[in-house]
Motif scaffolding. Structure first.
Motif, PDB file in Angstrom:
ATOM      1  N   HIS A  78       1.085  -1.657   0.112  1.00  7.68           N
ATOM      2  CA  HIS A  78       0.091   0.157  -0.142  1.00  7.68           C
ATOM      3  C   HIS A  78       0.688   1.312   0.205  1.00  7.68           C
ATOM      4  O   HIS A  78       2.205   0.891   0.754  1.00  7.68           O
ATOM      5  N   GLU A  80       0.219   4.295   1.372  1.00 11.23           N
ATOM      6  CA  GLU A  80      -0.332   5.113   1.581  1.00 11.23           C
ATOM      7  C   GLU A  80       1.271   6.191   2.328  1.00 11.23           C
ATOM      8  O   GLU A  80       1.651   5.100   2.453  1.00 11.23           O
ATOM      9  N   ASP A  82       2.440   6.945   5.796  1.00  8.93           N
ATOM     10  CA  ASP A  82       2.300   5.971   6.120  1.00  8.93           C
ATOM     11  C   ASP A  82       2.732   4.422   6.277  1.00  8.93           C
ATOM     12  O   ASP A  82       3.806   4.246   7.145  1.00  8.93           O
ATOM     13  N   HIS A  83       3.069   4.431   5.045  1.00  8.62           N
ATOM     14  CA  HIS A  83       4.186   2.415   4.318  1.00  8.62           C
ATOM     15  C   HIS A  83       5.248   3.016   3.390  1.00  8.62           C
ATOM     16  O   HIS A  83       5.413   1.726   3.485  1.00  8.62           O
ATOM     17  N   HIS A 147      -7.281   0.201   2.008  1.00  8.28           N
ATOM     18  CA  HIS A 147      -8.230   0.854   1.662  1.00  8.28           C
ATOM     19  C   HIS A 147      -8.609   2.354   0.471  1.00  8.28           C
ATOM     20  O   HIS A 147      -9.074   3.309   0.635  1.00  8.28           O
ATOM     21  N   ASP A 166      -3.505  -1.977   5.955  1.00 11.29           N
ATOM     22  CA  ASP A 166      -4.251  -1.595   6.982  1.00 11.29           C
ATOM     23  C   ASP A 166      -5.879  -2.300   7.756  1.00 11.29           C
ATOM     24  O   ASP A 166      -5.941  -2.446   8.697  1.00 11.29           O
ATOM     25  N   TYR A 194     -10.825   1.975  14.251  1.00  3.12           N
ATOM     26  CA  TYR A 194     -10.678   1.758  12.915  1.00  3.12           C
ATOM     27  C   TYR A 194     -10.679   1.638  11.785  1.00  3.12           C
ATOM     28  O   TYR A 194     -11.157   2.394  11.275  1.00  3.12           O
ATOM     29  N   SER A 226      -0.512  -3.581   9.456  1.00  2.09           N
ATOM     30  CA  SER A 226       0.521  -2.416   9.440  1.00  2.09           C
ATOM     31  C   SER A 226       0.079  -1.535  10.409  1.00  2.09           C
ATOM     32  O   SER A 226       1.178  -0.438  10.333  1.00  2.09           O
ATOM     33  N   HIS A 227      -0.830  -1.906  11.106  1.00  3.89           N
ATOM     34  CA  HIS A 227      -0.726  -1.050  12.668  1.00  3.89           C
ATOM     35  C   HIS A 227      -1.557  -1.588  13.541  1.00  3.89           C
ATOM     36  O   HIS A 227      -2.228  -2.153  13.453  1.00  3.89           O
TER      37      HIS A 227
HETATM   38 FE1  FEO Z   1      -4.235   3.699   3.938  1.00  7.18          FE
HETATM   39 FE2  FEO Z   1      -2.278   3.272   7.045  1.00  7.18          FE
HETATM   40  O1  FEO Z   1      -2.316   4.025   5.276  1.00  7.18           O
END
Ligand code: FEO
Length: 401
Positions: A78, A80, A82-83, A147, A166, A194, A226-227
């Protein structure tokens, strides 16, 4: 920096963000983690990276497993930020590696990071493609809109480990790495927050993904999102998978969330009377004054209550600003299968309740007729509010049963 074995030769080598409190527009009161995974096989493979600035923490953990220069592959599930925000920095540290991502991810990386991406060894993979690392085989499953359009899951076949980026995540910073170490109820509360704030609009896609996992016959003995923390016991895995199934079908317990704000306490008085009416019918009710609540908590409440009521005063012939902010958030999250209603007070001219009512109807929800009173509600008005609450509660109990 401690690494952590997820399973077999798969290691958590992510970073902990104890301090983030605003994650692209909603609150993260417990912080978060950015999880990356290293598979120590003949081909040393890193799955996902971390947010910009957290690369050194990730690499400190990677160093405890291997020589940085020996990394062969990077899987980008992914893009985004943050990754992906640390990819360029990572490549500077470890040298060129072969990268694997979806077609949409390859397009998006170029848009996000410009011409430097032309120097990256990007290899596009699709659902069903496999990559042998030696002992382990990675199987890729595209997960569009879970997402983002580029999203992808990676399954490590021999280890029976799913790395869904995610999916199944939680914004939770902790020194513990597994759900069973933190406690399932606490982790599920964060998983619900989340899902409600990130995945709620994509219920159909979640359903399709769960069906695809079933069709592919994937056995899952651990999940590395991932979180947040990882899932490794069969009980924890089935609990979160079953929750995703229920959330994506918009199933919720028969209870009511009231989300309101107030200017001179009239809408607040209405709220208390409505709350009384709901509880008189034996139905659970949760109340959030928007100006004193986290936006994320109100979205989570819409996810886990069968009905929600929105109370607003009128300001300048329109909705009260913070109620408008809540409605904007909820409109984007596209809840389905909810009973909803608008109520509130106005002074010289109305408009706020009418606007909220119209917005709720625009979402295609089952909307109760609005209730509004001029200036301060009288005893008779408050009695009408109680009856409104009782009516909502009766409908909630009957609805879907
Ligand atoms: Fe859709 Fe954790 O980034």
């Amino acid at each position: 920096m401690e690494r952590c074995r997820l399973k077999d030769d798969i290691w958590w080598v992510g970073a902990i963000d104890w301090n983030v409190r605003d994650f692209h527009g909603y609150e993260t009161p417990r912080g978060t983690t950015y999880n990356a995974y290293l598979i120590t096989d003949e081909k040393l493979t890193l799955v996902d990276t971390v947010r910009e600035g957290f690369g050194p923490e990730m690499l400190a953990r990677v160093k405890s497993c291997c020589d940085l220069k020996s990394i062969d592959y990077l899987v980008v599930n992914h893009i985004e930020m943050d990754h992906s925000g640390s990819i360029a920095w990572l490549l500077d540290q470890v040298g060129p590696v072969k990268m694997f991502c979806s077609k949409r991810a390859a397009e998006g990386l170029r848009q996000l990071y410009g011409s430097q991406v032309d120097q990256w060894d990007l290899n596009v993979v699709s659902t069903g493609d496999e990559l042998s690392l030696g002992t382990y085989t990675l199987s890729f499953i595209e997960a569009p809109m879970l997402h983002w359009p580029d999203s992808m899951f990676t399954y490590v076949k021999e280890a029976k480990v799913l790395l869904p980026n995610d999916g199944f995540g939680q914004h939770l910073a902790t020194s513990k790495r597994f759900a069973d170490e933190v406690g399932l109820e606490e982790v599920m509360e964060r998983a619900s927050d989340y899902y409600g704030n990130i995945l709620m609009p994509f219920g159909n896609q979640v359903q399709k993904m769960l069906q695809r996992i079933g069709e592919l016959g994937l056995e899952i003995e651990a999940i590395g999102p991932s979180h947040g923390v990882m899932w490794r016991t069969s009980g924890d895995i089935s609990r979160v998978v079953q929750a995703y199934d229920a959330w994506s079908r918009f199933e919720a317990p028969p209870r009511v969330a009231i989300i309101f704000d107030t200017m001179w306490h009239s809408t607040e008085k209405m709220t208390r009377a409505i709350e009384d009416g709901i509880t008189q019918e034996g139905v659970e009710c949760s109340v959030f004054q928007i100006s004193r609540s986290a936006l994320a908590a109100t979205a989570q409440a819409v996810l886990d209550h069968r009905a929600f009521l929105v109370g607003t005063p009128t300001l300048n012939n329109g909705v009260y600003p913070k109620v408008g902010g809540f409605m904007a958030h909820i409109k984007g999250l596209r809840p389905k299968a909810r009973l909803a209603g608008a109520y509130g007070s106005y002074g010289w001219g109305g408009g706020g309740v009418k606007w909220v009512d119209s917005e709720l109807r625009g979402l295609g929800l089952d909307v109760i007729d609005p209730l509004e009173f001029k200036f301060v509600p009288t005893e008779d008005d408050l009695a009408a509010c109680e009856e409104y609450g009782r009516d909502v509660a009766r409908r909630v109990k009957a609805w879907g049963s």
